[in-house]
Design a protein around this motif. Structure first.
Motif, PDB file in Angstrom:
ATOM      1  N   THR A  85      39.451 -38.990  57.313  1.00 28.50           N
ATOM      2  CA  THR A  85      40.786 -39.307  56.796  1.00 28.50           C
ATOM      3  C   THR A  85      41.779 -38.224  57.198  1.00 28.50           C
ATOM      4  O   THR A  85      42.900 -38.511  57.641  1.00 28.50           O
ATOM      5  CB  THR A  85      40.754 -39.461  55.266  1.00 28.50           C
ATOM      6  OG1 THR A  85      39.934 -40.586  54.932  1.00 28.50           O
ATOM      7  CG2 THR A  85      42.150 -39.685  54.701  1.00 28.50           C
ATOM      8  N   TYR A  86      41.377 -36.964  57.054  1.00 32.03           N
ATOM      9  CA  TYR A  86      42.248 -35.859  57.472  1.00 32.03           C
ATOM     10  C   TYR A  86      42.552 -35.917  58.971  1.00 32.03           C
ATOM     11  O   TYR A  86      43.680 -35.691  59.406  1.00 32.03           O
ATOM     12  CB  TYR A  86      41.610 -34.515  57.131  1.00 32.03           C
ATOM     13  CG  TYR A  86      41.657 -34.156  55.667  1.00 32.03           C
ATOM     14  CD1 TYR A  86      42.861 -33.910  55.023  1.00 32.03           C
ATOM     15  CD2 TYR A  86      40.483 -34.056  54.935  1.00 32.03           C
ATOM     16  CE1 TYR A  86      42.902 -33.577  53.676  1.00 32.03           C
ATOM     17  CE2 TYR A  86      40.510 -33.726  53.590  1.00 32.03           C
ATOM     18  CZ  TYR A  86      41.726 -33.488  52.966  1.00 32.03           C
ATOM     19  OH  TYR A  86      41.757 -33.154  51.629  1.00 32.03           O
ATOM     20  N   VAL A  87      41.527 -36.244  59.769  1.00 26.08           N
ATOM     21  CA  VAL A  87      41.720 -36.319  61.221  1.00 26.08           C
ATOM     22  C   VAL A  87      42.679 -37.445  61.580  1.00 26.08           C
ATOM     23  O   VAL A  87      43.581 -37.280  62.415  1.00 26.08           O
ATOM     24  CB  VAL A  87      40.365 -36.512  61.934  1.00 26.08           C
ATOM     25  CG1 VAL A  87      40.569 -36.788  63.418  1.00 26.08           C
ATOM     26  CG2 VAL A  87      39.487 -35.278  61.740  1.00 26.08           C
ATOM     27  N   ARG A  88      42.505 -38.622  60.942  1.00 29.03           N
ATOM     28  CA  ARG A  88      43.417 -39.738  61.207  1.00 29.03           C
ATOM     29  C   ARG A  88      44.849 -39.381  60.818  1.00 29.03           C
ATOM     30  O   ARG A  88      45.797 -39.668  61.556  1.00 29.03           O
ATOM     31  CB  ARG A  88      42.964 -40.985  60.444  1.00 29.03           C
ATOM     32  CG  ARG A  88      41.769 -41.697  61.022  1.00 29.03           C
ATOM     33  CD  ARG A  88      41.618 -43.086  60.422  1.00 29.03           C
ATOM     34  NE  ARG A  88      41.443 -43.048  58.976  1.00 29.03           N
ATOM     35  CZ  ARG A  88      40.262 -42.959  58.379  1.00 29.03           C
ATOM     36  NH1 ARG A  88      39.156 -42.893  59.088  1.00 29.03           N
ATOM     37  NH2 ARG A  88      40.191 -42.934  57.053  1.00 29.03           N
ATOM     38  N   ASP A  89      45.011 -38.754  59.658  1.00 27.89           N
ATOM     39  CA  ASP A  89      46.354 -38.391  59.207  1.00 27.89           C
ATOM     40  C   ASP A  89      47.001 -37.394  60.155  1.00 27.89           C
ATOM     41  O   ASP A  89      48.193 -37.490  60.471  1.00 27.89           O
ATOM     42  CB  ASP A  89      46.303 -37.820  57.795  1.00 27.89           C
ATOM     43  CG  ASP A  89      46.042 -38.882  56.734  1.00 27.89           C
ATOM     44  OD1 ASP A  89      45.945 -40.069  57.103  1.00 27.89           O
ATOM     45  OD2 ASP A  89      45.940 -38.520  55.554  1.00 27.89           O
ATOM     46  N   ALA A  90      46.218 -36.425  60.626  1.00 27.68           N
ATOM     47  CA  ALA A  90      46.765 -35.408  61.528  1.00 27.68           C
ATOM     48  C   ALA A  90      47.202 -36.000  62.859  1.00 27.68           C
ATOM     49  O   ALA A  90      48.138 -35.512  63.500  1.00 27.68           O
ATOM     50  CB  ALA A  90      45.733 -34.309  61.756  1.00 27.68           C
ATOM     51  N   SER A  91      46.531 -37.074  63.275  1.00 26.18           N
ATOM     52  CA  SER A  91      46.881 -37.712  64.545  1.00 26.18           C
ATOM     53  C   SER A  91      47.970 -38.767  64.385  1.00 26.18           C
ATOM     54  O   SER A  91      48.372 -39.404  65.351  1.00 26.18           O
ATOM     55  CB  SER A  91      45.634 -38.354  65.156  1.00 26.18           C
ATOM     56  OG  SER A  91      45.159 -39.405  64.344  1.00 26.18           O
ATOM     57  N   GLY A  92      48.422 -38.991  63.134  1.00 25.61           N
ATOM     58  CA  GLY A  92      49.496 -39.943  62.889  1.00 25.61           C
ATOM     59  C   GLY A  92      49.054 -41.385  62.789  1.00 25.61           C
ATOM     60  O   GLY A  92      49.892 -42.287  62.750  1.00 25.61           O
ATOM     61  N   LYS A  93      47.749 -41.643  62.716  1.00 29.48           N
ATOM     62  CA  LYS A  93      47.264 -43.026  62.671  1.00 29.48           C
ATOM     63  C   LYS A  93      47.419 -43.658  61.289  1.00 29.48           C
ATOM     64  O   LYS A  93      47.503 -44.868  61.170  1.00 29.48           O
ATOM     65  CB  LYS A  93      45.791 -43.070  63.107  1.00 29.48           C
ATOM     66  CG  LYS A  93      45.592 -42.711  64.581  1.00 29.48           C
ATOM     67  CD  LYS A  93      44.128 -42.816  64.965  1.00 29.48           C
ATOM     68  CE  LYS A  93      43.926 -42.476  66.437  1.00 29.48           C
ATOM     69  NZ  LYS A  93      42.502 -42.562  66.831  1.00 29.48           N
ATOM     70  N   ASN A  94      47.383 -42.839  60.240  1.00 30.01           N
ATOM     71  CA  ASN A  94      47.645 -43.325  58.881  1.00 30.01           C
ATOM     72  C   ASN A  94      46.792 -44.542  58.523  1.00 30.01           C
ATOM     73  O   ASN A  94      47.274 -45.566  58.068  1.00 30.01           O
ATOM     74  CB  ASN A  94      49.126 -43.669  58.703  1.00 30.01           C
ATOM     75  CG  ASN A  94      49.483 -43.846  57.233  1.00 30.01           C
ATOM     76  OD1 ASN A  94      48.882 -43.210  56.383  1.00 30.01           O
ATOM     77  ND2 ASN A  94      50.460 -44.686  56.957  1.00 30.01           N
ATOM     78  N   GLY A  95      45.486 -44.413  58.704  1.00 23.59           N
ATOM     79  CA  GLY A  95      44.563 -45.485  58.351  1.00 23.59           C
ATOM     80  C   GLY A  95      44.299 -45.497  56.861  1.00 23.59           C
ATOM     81  O   GLY A  95      45.031 -44.878  56.077  1.00 23.59           O
ATOM     82  N   PRO A  96      43.244 -46.199  56.432  1.00 24.88           N
ATOM     83  CA  PRO A  96      42.942 -46.273  55.000  1.00 24.88           C
ATOM     84  C   PRO A  96      42.533 -44.907  54.444  1.00 24.88           C
ATOM     85  O   PRO A  96      41.991 -44.066  55.157  1.00 24.88           O
ATOM     86  CB  PRO A  96      41.779 -47.256  54.932  1.00 24.88           C
ATOM     87  CG  PRO A  96      41.161 -47.216  56.289  1.00 24.88           C
ATOM     88  CD  PRO A  96      42.285 -46.971  57.246  1.00 24.88           C
ATOM     89  N   MET A  97      42.815 -44.697  53.176  1.00 24.67           N
ATOM     90  CA  MET A  97      42.327 -43.517  52.480  1.00 24.67           C
ATOM     91  C   MET A  97      40.868 -43.730  52.118  1.00 24.67           C
ATOM     92  O   MET A  97      40.493 -44.763  51.549  1.00 24.67           O
ATOM     93  CB  MET A  97      43.142 -43.267  51.212  1.00 24.67           C
ATOM     94  CG  MET A  97      42.528 -42.236  50.263  1.00 24.67           C
ATOM     95  SD  MET A  97      42.380 -40.587  50.988  1.00 24.67           S
ATOM     96  CE  MET A  97      44.117 -40.122  51.058  1.00 24.67           C
ATOM     97  N   VAL A  98      40.022 -42.782  52.485  1.00 25.43           N
ATOM     98  CA  VAL A  98      38.603 -42.832  52.153  1.00 25.43           C
ATOM     99  C   VAL A  98      38.241 -41.512  51.494  1.00 25.43           C
ATOM    100  O   VAL A  98      38.352 -40.458  52.114  1.00 25.43           O
ATOM    101  CB  VAL A  98      37.727 -43.052  53.405  1.00 25.43           C
ATOM    102  CG1 VAL A  98      36.255 -43.101  53.012  1.00 25.43           C
ATOM    103  CG2 VAL A  98      38.125 -44.320  54.142  1.00 25.43           C
ATOM    104  N   ALA A  99      37.848 -41.559  50.248  1.00 26.21           N
ATOM    105  CA  ALA A  99      37.493 -40.351  49.504  1.00 26.21           C
ATOM    106  C   ALA A  99      36.058 -40.457  49.017  1.00 26.21           C
ATOM    107  O   ALA A  99      35.591 -41.546  48.672  1.00 26.21           O
ATOM    108  CB  ALA A  99      38.443 -40.147  48.327  1.00 26.21           C
ATOM    109  N   THR A 100      35.354 -39.327  49.000  1.00 25.50           N
ATOM    110  CA  THR A 100      33.928 -39.347  48.700  1.00 25.50           C
ATOM    111  C   THR A 100      33.538 -38.262  47.704  1.00 25.50           C
ATOM    112  O   THR A 100      34.200 -37.231  47.585  1.00 25.50           O
ATOM    113  CB  THR A 100      33.092 -39.144  49.978  1.00 25.50           C
ATOM    114  OG1 THR A 100      33.354 -37.838  50.512  1.00 25.50           O
ATOM    115  CG2 THR A 100      33.421 -40.187  51.029  1.00 25.50           C
TER     116      THR A 100
END
Length: 218
Positions: A35-50
């Motif tokens: 999730t952090y990697v997607r956000d950093a790349s600007g993809k803004n995919g689903p939030m996944v928390a574990t």
């Protein structure tokens, strides 16, 4: 969403929450690395928390996923590399995961909505059983409910009860029907679904007993 929210259900009935115990995971619920990697790349995919519960070599991973404000929500993907274990919802048909993974893998991706999806995946023990714990809890293998857990070819679980608490329904995945016995309490009839390979069984403590030792075997 913190661990109190994730594991908010009390051992006791809802009308008596003051005497209850929060069943919680080992760590707070936090976004996974992907999730952090997607956000950093600007993809803004689903939030996944574990988050996770660990009983020695047996692990339960809990996953909360939801679609954020994007035009077309994409499925949430989970990977074995994540610390909270591989992915899979706690519903539907189960089957062993990829060869050598040691987990029950229900599916690698899950559709998520803005309302969110709650998923779980657990270790397949030496018995071949994936024990899911208390069917009435979000954190179904939390130590406040499942005080001890091991699998040496037989699943051995110590179930903790509040004073006066009634039966707890245990459930899990097994490639074959299972038998259940209990010490300090009574095991009810086992229900096994041959299509989903899921089993469940109510365990009732004897009067005055604060724990029951359950054993599950194929």
């Amino acid at each position: 969403m913190n661990y109190e929210t994730c594991g908010h259900r009390s051992r006791r009935a809802p009308e008596d929450p003051a005497d209850g115990v929060i069943v919680r995971p080992d760590t707070p619920l936090v976004p996974d690395t992907a999730t952090y990697v997607r956000d950093a790349s600007g993809k803004n995919g689903p939030m996944v928390a574990t988050t996770v519960t660990r009983h020695g070599e047996l692990t339960a991973g809990y996953v909360y996923a939801y679609a954020r404000d994007v035009p077309t929500p994409e499925p949430a993907a989970f990977y074995e590399a994540e610390d909270a274990t591989p992915s899979g919802p706690q519903v539907g048909t189960g089957h062993p995961g990829p060869s050598g993974s040691g987990y029950v893998d229900f599916q690698h991706t899950a559709p998520v909505t803005r309302d969110g999806s709650y998923l779980q995946v657990v270790t397949v023990g030496r018995s071949g059983i994936a024990f899911l714990g208390d069917a009435g809890k979000f954190v179904s293998l939390g130590r406040q409910r499942i005080a001890e857990l091991s699998d040496d070819g037989t699943v051995r679980a110590t179930i903790a009860y509040a004073d006066g608490e009634g039966p707890v329904t245990l459930h899990g995945y097994s490639p074959a029907d299972v038998s259940v016995s209990a010490t300090g309490g009574r095991a009810g009839d086992v229900t096994y679904d041959f299509s989903t390979r899921r089993f469940s069984v109510p365990i009732t403590p004897y009067e005055g007993s604060s724990s029951v030792r359950g054993e599950i075997a194929r």
